[in-house]
Enzyme design. Sequence first.
Site, PDB file in Angstrom:
ATOM      1  N   SER A  89       0.819  -1.207   0.000  1.00 34.26           N
ATOM      2  CA  SER A  89       0.000   0.000   0.000  1.00 34.26           C
ATOM      3  C   SER A  89       0.855   1.260   0.000  1.00 34.26           C
ATOM      4  O   SER A  89       1.543   1.551  -0.966  1.00 34.26           O
ATOM      5  CB  SER A  89      -0.974  -0.039   1.169  1.00 34.26           C
ATOM      6  OG  SER A  89      -1.889   1.021   1.123  1.00 34.26           O
TER       7      SER A  89
ATOM      8  N   ASP B 233      -1.956   6.170  -3.462  1.00 35.41           N
ATOM      9  CA  ASP B 233      -0.869   5.432  -2.841  1.00 35.41           C
ATOM     10  C   ASP B 233      -0.449   4.305  -3.776  1.00 35.41           C
ATOM     11  O   ASP B 233      -0.889   4.245  -4.927  1.00 35.41           O
ATOM     12  CB  ASP B 233      -1.295   4.911  -1.467  1.00 35.41           C
ATOM     13  CG  ASP B 233      -2.536   4.031  -1.534  1.00 35.41           C
ATOM     14  OD1 ASP B 233      -3.296   4.139  -2.521  1.00 35.41           O
ATOM     15  OD2 ASP B 233      -2.770   3.241  -0.602  1.00 35.41           O
TER      16      ASP B 233
ATOM     17  N   ASP C 179      -1.094   1.096  -4.105  1.00 33.19           N
ATOM     18  CA  ASP C 179      -2.076   0.177  -4.683  1.00 33.19           C
ATOM     19  C   ASP C 179      -3.381   0.871  -5.050  1.00 33.19           C
ATOM     20  O   ASP C 179      -4.364   0.220  -5.388  1.00 33.19           O
ATOM     21  CB  ASP C 179      -2.338  -1.006  -3.755  1.00 33.19           C
ATOM     22  CG  ASP C 179      -2.991  -0.602  -2.437  1.00 33.19           C
ATOM     23  OD1 ASP C 179      -2.860   0.570  -2.036  1.00 33.19           O
ATOM     24  OD2 ASP C 179      -3.629  -1.460  -1.800  1.00 33.19           O
TER      25      ASP C 179
ATOM     26  N   ASP D 100      -5.795   2.486  -3.540  1.00 33.93           N
ATOM     27  CA  ASP D 100      -7.076   2.401  -2.834  1.00 33.93           C
ATOM     28  C   ASP D 100      -7.364   3.679  -2.045  1.00 33.93           C
ATOM     29  O   ASP D 100      -8.362   3.764  -1.337  1.00 33.93           O
ATOM     30  CB  ASP D 100      -7.153   1.165  -1.939  1.00 33.93           C
ATOM     31  CG  ASP D 100      -6.189   1.182  -0.764  1.00 33.93           C
ATOM     32  OD1 ASP D 100      -5.324   2.080  -0.702  1.00 33.93           O
ATOM     33  OD2 ASP D 100      -6.288   0.284   0.104  1.00 33.93           O
TER      34      ASP D 100
END
Length: 453
Positions: A94, A237, A239, A241
């Site tokens: 992340s 970020d 990933d 999300d």
Amino acid sequence: MKVFGSSGTRGVANEEVTPAFALDVAKAVGSVREEDRVAVGRDTRRTGRMLANAVASGLAAAGADVERLGVLPTPALQAYAADEGVPAIMVTASHNPPEYNGLKLVGPDGVELSVDALEAVEEALLGESFEPVPWDETGADRAVEGARDRYVDALVEAVDASRIAEAGLTVALDPGHGAGALTSPDFYRELGCRVVTTNAQPDGHFPGREPEPVEANLADLGRLVRASDADVGIAHDGDADRAIFYDETGSFVPGGASFAALADAELSEGDVAVSAVNVSQRLVDICESRGAELELTPIGSTQIMTRIRQLHAEGHSVPVAGEGNGGVIFPAYRITRDGAYTGARFLELLADADAPASEVLAPYDGYANVRVNVGYGSDAEREALLAAAEEYAAAADADVTTIDGYRLDYGDAWALARPSGTEPVVRVYAEAHDEARARELADGFADALRAAL
């Protein structure tokens, strides 16, 4: 939970999160959940392919067929899991620095596994209570094409694309070299926006900036907004999300302010909003003005999503949830954090208001946030820090909440100290109506912790 923290399990790749560890996690998942098919995806990190290969091997050894989705955002993997009705494992750290990697476990409904389900997997992992299947029952492995395209198409259908297109917006986008670089530029262009980008080349070394979308890492985005005369800046970020915003002047928008603006448009009397114990006073005020309840959880998407599902099972309406770090959840869409979708919902606000972002956000100004990290090098140091936090809280002239760490409410401001679930640090947060007061509270709390070391 010892292994799975506030949002999966993470650590320095090839030191803490090794191929052997990833293999064992996957074998535990395959043994406990007894799934026939499991999807595997990864973000752009340098060690992603290595760990994804280990995950695929562990799943196959437990008898599961593996569907390899390649590089894609976590919400894209979750969408695939929900659409196909298969569980999934995402290889991602992340927002953590480039040297980190980790694993996030997703159920066949596309939602991160609940705390109870994670504890079952963790028990099998720590007890090594998994056995390989016979050679002729091992799983197959195949590459799946088009998962990113399916995700973008579904995003376009999920928002009011025509309304956004009519607004003629320019979006400055910073996916931070992460997985969103492969989806978000196309998505916002399909919404009819003019899109300009920075740090939009997928690169696991993250050469342009660190993966975490905080103000200190996003100077390029602020400059791009000003140079391109953009209506809004959006950052992700690693990933993708999460979504963090800049207004049309190139000024950073605190995540608590954008969360409050999005929540204000969603909540009605009798609704419930869910957030973590570090919730901004902005959301508290919005819930009070709307006649909605606010449920607090320990920090982390796993905790928030678990509580959303519990509230749904009890018959409550939960139109919005999340944290002030850009991780907003719209449960009617999916019980997932989705940076691209959150960005589009903010574009809808701009289109509806027919006003610049700074005006849309003005009602949620007037708060200052400070965060300080206090690192530790051993379990003993961690315990010393937490003991110091407890002592500091007991002596403070404040109302104390211990749902996750120690939150001190002073009436005009609050401070919180709690251990990170993903890094060896105790995080100290503070919020007040001016930065000097917030800094005073954060530094005072942090200094008391450092003194314990």
